[in-house]
Design an enzyme around this catalytic site. Sequence first.
Site, short mmCIF file in Angstrom:
data_model
loop_
_atom_site.label_atom_id
_atom_site.label_comp_id
_atom_site.label_asym_id
_atom_site.label_seq_id
_atom_site.Cartn_x
_atom_site.Cartn_y
_atom_site.Cartn_z
N LYS A 1 -2.82 4.80 -5.14
CA LYS A 1 -4.23 4.88 -4.71
C LYS A 1 -4.56 6.25 -4.12
O LYS A 1 -3.91 6.71 -3.16
CB LYS A 1 -4.48 3.77 -3.67
CG LYS A 1 -5.94 3.61 -3.26
CD LYS A 1 -6.11 2.38 -2.36
CE LYS A 1 -7.55 2.13 -1.97
NZ LYS A 1 -7.69 0.91 -1.14
N GLU B 1 -6.04 -5.85 -5.79
CA GLU B 1 -5.24 -4.89 -5.01
C GLU B 1 -4.23 -5.66 -4.14
O GLU B 1 -4.57 -6.71 -3.57
CB GLU B 1 -6.21 -4.11 -4.11
CG GLU B 1 -5.56 -3.13 -3.17
CD GLU B 1 -6.60 -2.43 -2.26
OE1 GLU B 1 -7.73 -2.96 -2.10
OE2 GLU B 1 -6.27 -1.37 -1.71
N CYS C 1 -9.82 -0.16 -5.56
CA CYS C 1 -10.78 -0.46 -4.51
C CYS C 1 -11.56 0.76 -4.02
O CYS C 1 -12.36 1.30 -4.75
CB CYS C 1 -10.07 -1.20 -3.38
SG CYS C 1 -11.23 -2.21 -2.41
C1 ACM Z 1 -10.33 -1.18 0.13
O1 ACM Z 1 -10.10 -0.07 -0.36
N1 ACM Z 1 -9.41 -2.13 0.14
C2 ACM Z 1 -11.64 -1.47 0.72
#
Ligand code: ACM
Length: 264
Positions: free
Chosen positions: A110, A38, A145
């Site tokens: 995201k 990420e 993530c």
């Molecule tokens: C995250 O979503 N970077 C923990």
Amino acid sequence: MKIATYQFAPKYAACKANLETLLSKSAEIQADVIIFPELAISGYNFVTKEQTSKLAVECEQLRVYEQISEIAKSQNKIIIYGCPKQQNGKLYNAAQLCFPNAKFDRFYTKTHLFYKERYAFDEGDTGFFVINYPDFDLNIGTMICYDWRFPESARTLALKGADLIVCPANLVTSIWPKVMPARAIENKIYFAVANRIGSENANGEELFFNGQSAIYDYNGTELNSANADETKAITAEINPSETRNKSFNPINDIFSDRRTKYYL
Ligand code: ACM
């Protein structure tokens, strides 16, 4: 088919240096699919949109999105990495999926923002999608993530036909290795987590990232993994078509056995 994740510590707010790493590793790592963490291009610990929009502009000026897309074509690889991305007046924590054939290239934004990402990004609005890449006979979907905490993320991707779910990550907890293999089992899919290592001390807080990138098969078996603090590419052979029959005995099938009228 061989897939790889590359675990490293992206340099904080240093897009040019990180781009060089992504380009050189994209060429060097021998795999059909390479997944980077990420925000691999920018670093992670940002707390305002002013900070992240500057980085997104820098990515545009450096032609990051075009250069990674181009190397996917010249190397005949699928490359996925995390980046800040401005789109339609919004600012996203995104992953660019780059394919040998440009018509498949796409950004995932995201869905579930973690912690202070809420101040630095807008909530993603692409939703979860799966790309069927016929030349590799692969159906691939991505989450980023913190999306892992929501079983709906993997379930949605699996119901949309994913054989392989990839998860560029900057994980700061240590509990996720208990969950990722379960997501692989309950959906009968391959799962690849590309986490980062190192720490970032910025904006009044130090965050530590715990590596342990891993590739699981559709039975939740770990095919390969990295340590908590090593810079490393890990690879595994996968057979995507083996995930498509969701039955595990002559009677049961984990998708057609679902009793959706009893679920919320
Ligand atoms: C995250 O979503 N970077 C923990």
